[in-house]
Design a protein around this motif. Structure first.
Motif, PDB file in Angstrom:
ATOM      1  N   ALA A  50     -14.700  11.504   3.549  1.00  0.00           N
ATOM      2  CA  ALA A  50     -15.370  10.211   3.381  1.00  0.00           C
ATOM      3  C   ALA A  50     -14.436   9.147   2.806  1.00  0.00           C
ATOM      4  N   GLN A  51     -13.330   9.565   2.191  1.00  0.00           N
ATOM      5  CA  GLN A  51     -12.422   8.600   1.565  1.00  0.00           C
ATOM      6  C   GLN A  51     -11.202   8.247   2.416  1.00  0.00           C
ATOM      7  N   VAL A  52     -10.944   9.007   3.474  1.00  0.00           N
ATOM      8  CA  VAL A  52      -9.731   8.750   4.259  1.00  0.00           C
ATOM      9  C   VAL A  52     -10.063   8.054   5.577  1.00  0.00           C
ATOM     10  N   ARG A  53      -9.090   7.280   6.011  1.00  0.00           N
ATOM     11  CA  ARG A  53      -9.140   6.653   7.337  1.00  0.00           C
ATOM     12  C   ARG A  53      -7.994   7.265   8.137  1.00  0.00           C
ATOM     13  N   VAL A  54      -8.302   7.790   9.316  1.00  0.00           N
ATOM     14  CA  VAL A  54      -7.291   8.464  10.133  1.00  0.00           C
ATOM     15  C   VAL A  54      -6.808   7.513  11.222  1.00  0.00           C
ATOM     16  N   GLY A  98       2.986   7.467   0.115  1.00  0.00           N
ATOM     17  CA  GLY A  98       3.269   6.442  -0.878  1.00  0.00           C
ATOM     18  C   GLY A  98       2.348   5.262  -0.731  1.00  0.00           C
ATOM     19  N   LEU A  99       2.484   4.329  -1.651  1.00  0.00           N
ATOM     20  CA  LEU A  99       1.724   3.095  -1.581  1.00  0.00           C
ATOM     21  C   LEU A  99       2.246   2.254  -0.428  1.00  0.00           C
ATOM     22  N   ARG A 142      -4.279  -1.984   4.182  1.00  0.00           N
ATOM     23  CA  ARG A 142      -4.062  -3.081   3.246  1.00  0.00           C
ATOM     24  C   ARG A 142      -2.873  -2.783   2.339  1.00  0.00           C
ATOM     25  N   PRO A 143      -2.162  -3.827   1.917  1.00  0.00           N
ATOM     26  CA  PRO A 143      -1.110  -3.613   0.920  1.00  0.00           C
ATOM     27  C   PRO A 143      -1.728  -2.943  -0.307  1.00  0.00           C
ATOM     28  N   GLY A 144      -1.049  -1.928  -0.825  1.00  0.00           N
ATOM     29  CA  GLY A 144      -1.557  -1.213  -1.984  1.00  0.00           C
ATOM     30  C   GLY A 144      -2.393   0.004  -1.646  1.00  0.00           C
ATOM     31  N   ALA A 160      -5.911   5.884   2.473  1.00  0.00           N
ATOM     32  CA  ALA A 160      -7.020   5.843   1.522  1.00  0.00           C
ATOM     33  C   ALA A 160      -6.831   4.675   0.575  1.00  0.00           C
ATOM     34  N   ASP A 161      -7.907   4.310  -0.095  1.00  0.00           N
ATOM     35  CA  ASP A 161      -7.826   3.221  -1.066  1.00  0.00           C
ATOM     36  C   ASP A 161      -6.966   3.593  -2.268  1.00  0.00           C
ATOM     37  N   THR A 162      -6.930   4.876  -2.619  1.00  0.00           N
ATOM     38  CA  THR A 162      -6.184   5.361  -3.771  1.00  0.00           C
ATOM     39  C   THR A 162      -5.472   6.666  -3.420  1.00  0.00           C
TER      40      THR A 162
END
Length: 157
Positions: free
Chosen positions: A12-16, A32-33, A137-139, A152-154
């Motif tokens: 649910a947290q990852v985008r493939v 990495g970021l 997105r950056p980050g 992922a967002d994090t």
């Protein structure tokens, strides 16, 4: 942690990323970021980015899927490796693939083309990009290996 485990544990947290990217770098697995670039057949912003300290980041280049001009070659890839970038993901093509394969850098791209880009100083850095069915997105945190690319967002490690 590999991309398959990340999908199993954190679906649910990852985008493939839904693209047939090929591995070209000497490092198959990297994470990495994210730092992003959006440019159309002009790698001026890629040159700027890889000249900076990478600090283990991953450069994501949205070249619109163009296969007409290579957004990364051996000189820029070597600079990225020297400056501590973990990897480069290109929605487009690269060149000098043999030399890039010998570098301690992860590189994924659609394919290869021997033609270099124009150097017009065009393109945007650290903007949201969208390709392969996802927004990056950056980050964001990116993890890539021989099975694919997840974002992922994090950091999910």
């Amino acid at each position: 942690m590999n991309t398959c485990d990340l999908c199993d544990l954190h679906d649910a947290q990852v985008r493939v990323l839904d693209l047939p990217l090929r591995d070209f770098g000497g490092r198959l697995a990297f994470n990495g970021l994210v730092s992003t670039i959006r440019a159309d057949e002009d790698n001026s912003r890629v040159r700027e980015a890889v000249a900076e300290p990478g600090q283990g980041r991953v450069l994501v280049v949205d070249a619109g899927g163009s296969t007409r001009r290579a957004m990364l070659g051996d000189l820029l890839a070597a600079r990225a490796a020297e400056n501590g970038w973990a990897g480069v993901v290109v929605f487009g093509v690269i060149r000098d693939s043999g030399a890039i394969g010998g570098l301690n850098l992860g590189v994924k791209a659609l394919g290869v083309c021997p033609r270099k880009t124009d150097k017009l100083g065009e393109g945007e850095r650290d903007v949201d990009v969208e390709f392969g069915g996802i927004r990056i997105r950056p980050g964001d945190w990116l993890c890539a290996d021989e099975d694919g690319v997840v974002v992922a967002d994090t950091d999910l490690r």
